[in-house]
Design an enzyme around this catalytic site. Sequence first.
Site, PDB file in Angstrom:
ATOM      1  N   GLY A  23      -3.588  10.226 -17.892  1.00 45.47           N
ATOM      2  CA  GLY A  23      -2.849   9.067 -17.422  1.00 45.47           C
ATOM      3  C   GLY A  23      -1.774   8.698 -18.428  1.00 45.47           C
ATOM      4  NE  ARG A  24       0.772   2.843 -16.711  1.00 45.87           N
ATOM      5  CZ  ARG A  24       0.000   2.565 -15.654  1.00 45.87           C
ATOM      6  NH1 ARG A  24      -1.296   2.872 -15.691  1.00 45.87           N
ATOM      7  NH2 ARG A  24       0.511   1.998 -14.579  1.00 45.87           N
ATOM      8  CB  ILE A  25      -3.539   6.437 -23.040  1.00 42.58           C
ATOM      9  CG1 ILE A  25      -3.280   4.922 -22.932  1.00 42.58           C
ATOM     10  CG2 ILE A  25      -4.015   6.783 -24.451  1.00 42.58           C
ATOM     11  CD1 ILE A  25      -4.523   4.065 -23.069  1.00 42.58           C
TER      12      ILE A  25
ATOM     13  CB  SER B  60      -7.463  14.717 -14.633  1.00 40.77           C
ATOM     14  OG  SER B  60      -6.513  15.625 -14.101  1.00 40.77           O
ATOM     15  NE  ARG B  61     -10.791  10.691 -10.403  1.00 39.90           N
ATOM     16  CZ  ARG B  61     -10.739   9.474  -9.885  1.00 39.90           C
ATOM     17  NH1 ARG B  61     -11.624   9.087  -8.990  1.00 39.90           N
ATOM     18  NH2 ARG B  61      -9.785   8.636 -10.262  1.00 39.90           N
TER      19      ARG B  61
ATOM     20  NE  ARG C 264     -13.971   0.329 -20.984  1.00 37.88           N
ATOM     21  CZ  ARG C 264     -12.762  -0.010 -21.359  1.00 37.88           C
ATOM     22  NH1 ARG C 264     -12.218   0.563 -22.428  1.00 37.88           N
ATOM     23  NH2 ARG C 264     -12.068  -0.917 -20.691  1.00 37.88           N
TER      24      ARG C 264
ATOM     25  CG  ASP D 135     -11.352   2.621 -31.088  1.00 35.73           C
ATOM     26  OD1 ASP D 135     -11.595   1.962 -32.124  1.00 35.73           O
ATOM     27  OD2 ASP D 135     -10.618   2.203 -30.172  1.00 35.73           O
TER      28      ASP D 135
ATOM     29  CD  GLU E 100     -17.269  -0.792 -27.628  1.00 39.99           C
ATOM     30  OE1 GLU E 100     -16.623  -1.860 -27.567  1.00 39.99           O
ATOM     31  OE2 GLU E 100     -16.755   0.302 -27.396  1.00 39.99           O
TER      32      GLU E 100
ATOM     33  CG  HIS F 223     -13.078  -1.099 -28.508  1.00 40.40           C
ATOM     34  ND1 HIS F 223     -13.884  -1.220 -27.396  1.00 40.40           N
ATOM     35  CD2 HIS F 223     -11.849  -0.753 -28.020  1.00 40.40           C
ATOM     36  CE1 HIS F 223     -13.191  -0.950 -26.302  1.00 40.40           C
ATOM     37  NE2 HIS F 223     -11.944  -0.670 -26.663  1.00 40.40           N
TER      38      HIS F 223
END
Length: 327
Positions: free
Chosen positions: A160-162, A181-182, A239, A263, A268, A286
């Site tokens: 995606g963007r990141i 990715s899917r 995540r 991270d 968490e 994080h």
Amino acid sequence: MAADAAKSKPDILVFGPPQPMITDGLGTFALHEFESHRDLDRISAAAAERIRGIALTELMRVDGLMMSRLPKLEIVASWGVGYDHVDVAHAHEHNIVVTHTPDVLTDETADVALGLLIATVREFVKADRYLRSGRWTTNQPYPLSAGSTRDRAVGLVGMGRIGKAIARRLDAMRIPVVYHSRRPADGVSYRHYPKLLDMAKAVDTLILVVPGGASTAKMVNAEVLSALGGNGVVINMARGSVVDEPALIDALKKGTILAAGLDVYANEPVVPDELKALQNVVLLPHIGSASVLTRHAMDQLVVDNLKAWFDGKVPPTPVPETAVKSR
């Protein structure tokens, strides 16, 4: 006149730790501020009846039950690019728009991902502790790092963007990039792997930048870690739920993989003691987007989404599942 003006102000539930930029930015609204789910029990039935929007100041859980308590709710302005903490399916079913804060944190998070990769592979944290211990002054040079960013191939889990921003940075470092990715991503020429395990067999580094949720839970498991091999490195910016944490700890202990940089974590802010005891893992609390500059931009986007909605406009950044094309 003042009473009429007060009545015309949309009521907004500001949920999470206080963030002055958000509360000040929403000064023209009638705000109801609550810091935790426990605090929400104090909201009166009358106030709940009036609330038309939610502004999150952190990654706070907004489930269907919470939304059901607010019968006039129109919009949830979430904070952060990920939004698995919001029950988007319930929102969509009840015509509630959900927004998030993408783009403004893309470069910051991508920078941290690359920094975490280099720090992990070249053992920056261990080297720092070595110097501070005074051992360098006794003419004991720090041991050569077992890993290097040279002759390394990266598999991005998510494009995606990141993911695209990380890939551009890896291009500049002349590190080969492929991705899983899917479905194939638009606008990129990197090789796409439909199956994560196949990609893990072809690379020695995984950088995780996928959303959380049931579809990605523990997708990086013992089999995937084994496929990376003894030079393998895992960098998780996604995540904690995306990785089978016990399997990762086991792989790091046994040398199934070389190292990891994390991270995010499964529970968490609690991080397993076993993980903290390991020397071949770099642990961050994080902080992927945690600079003053970027967090202010995220806060402002929460405000902008709410203001646009109540001005009768399309919010700048709705999530795809509840996107509105016109108003």
